[in-house]
Design a protein around this motif. Structure first.
Motif, short mmCIF file in Angstrom:
data_model
loop_
_atom_site.label_atom_id
_atom_site.label_comp_id
_atom_site.label_asym_id
_atom_site.label_seq_id
_atom_site.Cartn_x
_atom_site.Cartn_y
_atom_site.Cartn_z
N VAL A 203 28.00 49.38 31.73
CA VAL A 203 29.35 49.61 31.23
C VAL A 203 30.30 49.79 32.41
O VAL A 203 29.93 50.38 33.43
N PRO A 204 31.51 49.26 32.31
CA PRO A 204 32.51 49.52 33.35
C PRO A 204 33.06 50.92 33.18
O PRO A 204 32.94 51.53 32.11
N VAL A 205 33.65 51.45 34.23
CA VAL A 205 34.29 52.76 34.14
C VAL A 205 35.77 52.61 34.47
O VAL A 205 36.14 51.76 35.29
N PRO A 206 36.63 53.42 33.86
CA PRO A 206 38.06 53.32 34.16
C PRO A 206 38.38 53.86 35.54
O PRO A 206 37.85 54.88 35.96
N ASP A 207 39.20 53.14 36.26
CA ASP A 207 39.66 53.58 37.57
C ASP A 207 40.56 54.79 37.41
O ASP A 207 41.34 54.87 36.47
N ARG A 208 40.46 55.74 38.32
CA ARG A 208 41.24 56.97 38.21
C ARG A 208 42.60 56.84 38.89
O ARG A 208 42.93 57.55 39.82
N THR A 209 43.38 55.88 38.42
CA THR A 209 44.73 55.67 38.94
C THR A 209 45.68 55.57 37.77
O THR A 209 45.27 55.25 36.66
N PRO A 210 46.99 55.82 37.99
CA PRO A 210 47.95 55.71 36.89
C PRO A 210 47.93 54.34 36.24
O PRO A 210 47.95 54.21 35.04
N GLU A 211 47.89 53.26 37.05
CA GLU A 211 47.77 51.90 36.51
C GLU A 211 46.28 51.55 36.57
O GLU A 211 45.83 50.83 37.43
N PHE A 212 45.53 52.10 35.61
CA PHE A 212 44.07 52.01 35.71
C PHE A 212 43.56 50.60 35.48
O PHE A 212 44.16 49.81 34.77
N SER A 213 42.42 50.32 36.08
CA SER A 213 41.73 49.05 35.90
C SER A 213 40.26 49.38 35.72
O SER A 213 39.86 50.54 35.68
N LEU A 214 39.42 48.35 35.64
CA LEU A 214 38.01 48.57 35.41
C LEU A 214 37.24 48.44 36.71
O LEU A 214 37.49 47.58 37.53
N LYS A 215 36.24 49.33 36.85
CA LYS A 215 35.27 49.22 37.93
C LYS A 215 33.95 48.82 37.32
O LYS A 215 33.53 49.37 36.31
N THR A 216 33.30 47.84 37.91
CA THR A 216 32.01 47.39 37.38
C THR A 216 30.90 47.69 38.38
O THR A 216 31.16 47.97 39.54
N ARG B 110 39.75 66.16 42.10
CA ARG B 110 39.40 64.75 42.11
C ARG B 110 38.95 64.24 40.75
O ARG B 110 38.70 63.06 40.58
N GLY B 111 38.81 65.11 39.78
CA GLY B 111 38.38 64.69 38.46
C GLY B 111 36.88 64.41 38.42
O GLY B 111 36.14 64.67 39.37
N TYR B 112 36.44 63.87 37.29
CA TYR B 112 35.02 63.57 37.13
C TYR B 112 34.63 62.34 37.95
O TYR B 112 35.42 61.41 38.12
N SER B 113 33.41 62.34 38.42
CA SER B 113 32.93 61.24 39.26
C SER B 113 32.72 59.97 38.43
O SER B 113 32.54 60.03 37.20
N ASP B 114 32.71 58.83 39.10
CA ASP B 114 32.45 57.56 38.42
C ASP B 114 31.05 57.55 37.83
O ASP B 114 30.82 56.96 36.77
N GLN B 115 30.09 58.22 38.51
CA GLN B 115 28.73 58.26 38.00
C GLN B 115 28.66 58.99 36.67
O GLN B 115 28.00 58.53 35.73
N LEU B 116 29.37 60.13 36.57
CA LEU B 116 29.38 60.88 35.32
C LEU B 116 30.06 60.09 34.20
O LEU B 116 29.59 60.06 33.06
N ARG B 117 31.15 59.42 34.52
CA ARG B 117 31.83 58.59 33.53
C ARG B 117 30.91 57.49 33.02
O ARG B 117 30.85 57.21 31.82
N ASN B 118 30.21 56.84 33.94
CA ASN B 118 29.30 55.77 33.58
C ASN B 118 28.18 56.30 32.69
O ASN B 118 27.81 55.66 31.69
N GLU B 119 27.64 57.46 33.02
CA GLU B 119 26.55 58.05 32.22
C GLU B 119 27.02 58.40 30.82
O GLU B 119 26.31 58.14 29.84
#
Length: 239
Positions: free
Chosen positions: A226-239, A40-49
């Motif tokens: 800070v927003p984090v990148p969505d973990r999809t091929p066509e990535f977008s931002l999560k706020t 599943r890759g790194y979590s959104d929390q870790l990316r945000n941190e």
């Protein structure tokens, strides 16, 4: 159990693979295990941190040592977010008095100087427009094309000679005394990013990375998140 290749049910056990039972299809010879783990890759929390540590002045390799994430992975996250963040703050009101200034830094080596030209409202916090390039009228032109639409009563500047090519004499006030707003914003940028310090061993290896870093930092200073990148091929931002 069926073979994932030919759907045959003629399956035999074929030893262990990484502690799991391995199977082989008698019909086509395909080897497989019964259940594959989904990464599943790194979590959104870790990316945000990691991104918050970056905009708060910590270096990429320092973050890598603390969070156990490879520094190139963090660079990719910064690039993904920076690509989608805008250069302009379109949600702000049009200022009546504008301030213009430049912030100098380096790209590639300490011999290659680049500047960040910024424009903001004299009465409100936050950079509204900015452009990156060498200290020339050619690089200032894209910024002026946006700023002139404000139709401010006048602009406060430090008297950089390039401004006189774009701003009428009666519309420009040259005074460091009245530039506390933009000087404060430049100080914040230098405070939070080591590569922007006046005396530092840090500098950007690429102009794109510097632009991504500034976009992310300006967003952080406005929203303190800070927003984090969505973990999809066509990535977008999560706020």
């Amino acid at each position: 159990m069926e073979c994932p290749e030919c759907q045959s049910t003629h399956i035999n056990k074929n030893g262990q693979k990484k502690g799991k039972q391995n199977y082989i299809c008698v019909e086509c010879g395909r080897q497989f295990i019964d259940c594959y783990e989904t990464y599943r890759g790194y979590s959104d929390q870790l990316r945000n941190e990691c991104l918050k540590m970056y905009v708060n002045g910590m270096g990429l390799r320092g973050i890598s040592r603390v969070k156990k994430v490879h520094h190139t992975t963090i660079i990719n996250w910064i690039k993904q977010v920076g690509t989608l963040l805008p250069d302009s703050d379109s949600r702000s009101e049009i200022p009546q008095v504008g301030e213009l200034d430049e912030l100098q830094t380096f790209v590639g080596s300490k011999k290659t100087k680049f500047g960040t030209g910024a424009a903001l409202d004299h009465f409100k916090k936050g950079i509204l427009e900015w452009v990156m390039g060498n200290r020339s009228g050619e690089k200032f032109y894209p910024l002026w094309e946006k700023v002139k639409k404000w139709e401010c009563y006048f602009y406060v500047t430090d008297g950089w000679k390039v401004y006189t090519n774009f701003i009428n004499d009666g519309d420009q006030i040259i005074s460091k005394t009245y530039m506390t707003r933009v000087e404060g914003e430049n100080t914040l940028l230098r405070h939070y990013r080591a590569r922007l310090h006046r005396r530092t061993l840090c500098y950007s290896k690429s102009l794109d990375m510097l632009k991504h870093s500034i976009r992310l930092l300006i967003h952080y200073l406005k929203f303190w998140d800070v927003p984090v990148p969505d973990r999809t091929p066509e990535f977008s931002l999560k706020t």
